[in-house]
Design an enzyme around this catalytic site. Sequence first.
Site, PDB file in Angstrom:
ATOM      1  N   LYS A  75       0.858  -1.204   0.000  1.00 37.60           N
ATOM      2  CA  LYS A  75       0.000   0.000   0.000  1.00 37.60           C
ATOM      3  C   LYS A  75       0.885   1.242   0.000  1.00 37.60           C
ATOM      4  O   LYS A  75       1.902   1.291   0.716  1.00 37.60           O
ATOM      5  CB  LYS A  75      -0.880  -0.048   1.249  1.00 37.60           C
ATOM      6  CG  LYS A  75      -1.898   1.089   1.372  1.00 37.60           C
ATOM      7  CD  LYS A  75      -2.753   0.905   2.629  1.00 37.60           C
ATOM      8  CE  LYS A  75      -3.881   1.911   2.729  1.00 37.60           C
ATOM      9  NZ  LYS A  75      -4.751   1.686   3.898  1.00 37.60           N
ATOM     10  N   SER A 150      -9.716   1.421   2.977  1.00 46.38           N
ATOM     11  CA  SER A 150      -8.899   2.242   2.106  1.00 46.38           C
ATOM     12  C   SER A 150      -7.828   1.472   1.334  1.00 46.38           C
ATOM     13  O   SER A 150      -7.342   1.967   0.318  1.00 46.38           O
ATOM     14  CB  SER A 150      -8.223   3.337   2.923  1.00 46.38           C
ATOM     15  OG  SER A 150      -7.317   2.773   3.854  1.00 46.38           O
ATOM     16  N   SER A 174      -9.776  -0.920   7.144  1.00 47.11           N
ATOM     17  CA  SER A 174      -9.192  -0.773   5.808  1.00 47.11           C
ATOM     18  C   SER A 174      -8.468  -1.978   5.240  1.00 47.11           C
ATOM     19  O   SER A 174      -8.092  -1.964   4.075  1.00 47.11           O
ATOM     20  CB  SER A 174      -8.242   0.417   5.781  1.00 47.11           C
ATOM     21  OG  SER A 174      -8.987   1.588   5.594  1.00 47.11           O
TER      22      SER A 174
HETATM   23  N1  GLN Z   1     -13.227   3.486   6.371  1.00 45.26           N
HETATM   24  C1  GLN Z   1     -12.648   3.941   7.598  1.00 45.26           C
HETATM   25  C2  GLN Z   1     -12.331   5.399   7.500  1.00 45.26           C
HETATM   26  O1  GLN Z   1     -12.661   5.964   6.534  1.00 45.26           O
HETATM   27  C3  GLN Z   1     -11.442   3.139   7.932  1.00 45.26           C
HETATM   28  C4  GLN Z   1     -10.246   3.550   7.181  1.00 45.26           C
HETATM   29  C5  GLN Z   1      -9.026   2.815   7.601  1.00 45.26           C
HETATM   30  O2  GLN Z   1      -9.104   1.785   8.275  1.00 45.26           O
HETATM   31  N2  GLN Z   1      -7.888   3.376   7.273  1.00 45.26           N
HETATM   32  O3  GLN Z   1     -11.755   5.978   8.353  1.00 45.26           O
END
Ligand code: GLN
Length: 487
Positions: A75, A150, A174
């Site tokens: 990532k 994400s 994420s």
């Molecule tokens: N979808 C969650 C957010 O928008 C989690 C994102 C993540 O785990 N980085 O914060």
Amino acid sequence: MDVTNTTMLGVRDAVASKEVSAVEVTRAYLDRIEKHNEALGAYLEVHDERALQRAADVDKGQLTGPLAGVPIAVKDLFCTSYGKTTASSRMLENYRSPFTATAVQRLEDAGAIILGKTSMDEYAMGSSCETCAFGGAKNPWDPSRVPGGSSGGSAAAMAADLCAAAIGSDTGGSIRQPAALTGVVGMKPTYGRISRYGMIAFASSLDQCGPFARTVADAALLLKVMSGVDPMDATSAPVDVEPDLDEVEREVKNLRIGVAKQYMLEGANDPAVQQATDDAIKFYESQGATIVEVDLPHTKYGIPVYYVVATAECSSNLARYDGVHFGHRTAEPANDIVELFSKSRAEGFGDEVKRRIMLGTYALSSGYYDAYYNRALKVRRLIKNDFDAAFEQCDAILCPTTTTPAFKIGEKADDPLSMYLNDVYTVNAPLAGIAGISLPAGTTEVDGKALPVGVQLIGDAFAEAKLLRVARLYEAGHDHWNLRPAL
Ligand code: GLN
């Protein structure tokens, strides 16, 4: 053998036995990336030359280790001393890190071949990969749908066999959420298991690195390689990495699976998600496990608490990007430093990141600090207490990973609240600092296309060895893990 249609351990063993060379393996993956990445947008940057060079080192016996010759996707929020590290933000469009994140370094020290950096929501804020400033990834099962977020690029790369394994970060879901939406294994380890050094920070008390893989055994080995205390991260836990962490075939004696009514929002769940969860419960029962009802009464506060804590920490972490210390600097004239900062930040950050900075700044501002941030911390403790009590009664908690399969690109992009609600089943584990894993649980047909659904197992802090064994039991009883999208 088709090295792009196997498991990570399959690739590793084929290289070790010289059935194929590491260069051949790397080439096969690079060819696949060449063929499919344009349509899927999984990788933002591919490091082909460096990858082939390292593969040649493996073949010469100069690079050895438990992951020798295994091609891995990273990532784009893990710093690498080669290529760019952008966190999918204009703010870091041309950022080149002088160092490599510990997690990536440990993979490389174990012989892994890093293929490139994958697309993500900007600064890991999102659940769809749509907030990437450079084009988000698409779901390989249906490219008109999101891969989740994400870490959507890592999930898409994994699902489409554009890597043998991948890593991502999970702050509120994420890793697990995109794993579920793309039909692969995704694990969020206990907070502190893996060093955060060199991971671009979103919310520091929640962020945790973890693996994406085809199988539980692959995920377990990746976890084992990356885990362990790191002098560069004071929050990495001084807990010994169990030598048998990756021995996933071991039996968990007297297995008790917890089910919480708060994690079964039946009305909200897609029927296929509900079915997969119910079937998983029945499966464990058929394997002799005891199903225990556990109570997690503070679950419903998870989303509000998460979106106060995460945004508060993000507003603080992202203060460093002012165009002077870090990040994009405006080309516009500025009369003073404040104007320079604000113009640079206005240009560099996307809408969702700005929204979070504003929410977090508000929650931390004097007069509101006690009402929002401090109160959220107190409720966070109650959520943790719920889990502590539950793990007195069970070994793992079974629940869905997401309420629905992958949604359409654009469907929720203008509705932040419905996007935030995506995380109902994933935010509580990071708030409590504990581990969770999403497993492929088959597919359901939507608009004539098969879409994956996942089930989730949540485990206690530093109990990943057990969690992985419980997960492996489910995997071994199903063939979901080997379902692949037709590309
Ligand atoms: N979808 C969650 C957010 O928008 C989690 C994102 C993540 O785990 N980085 O914060």
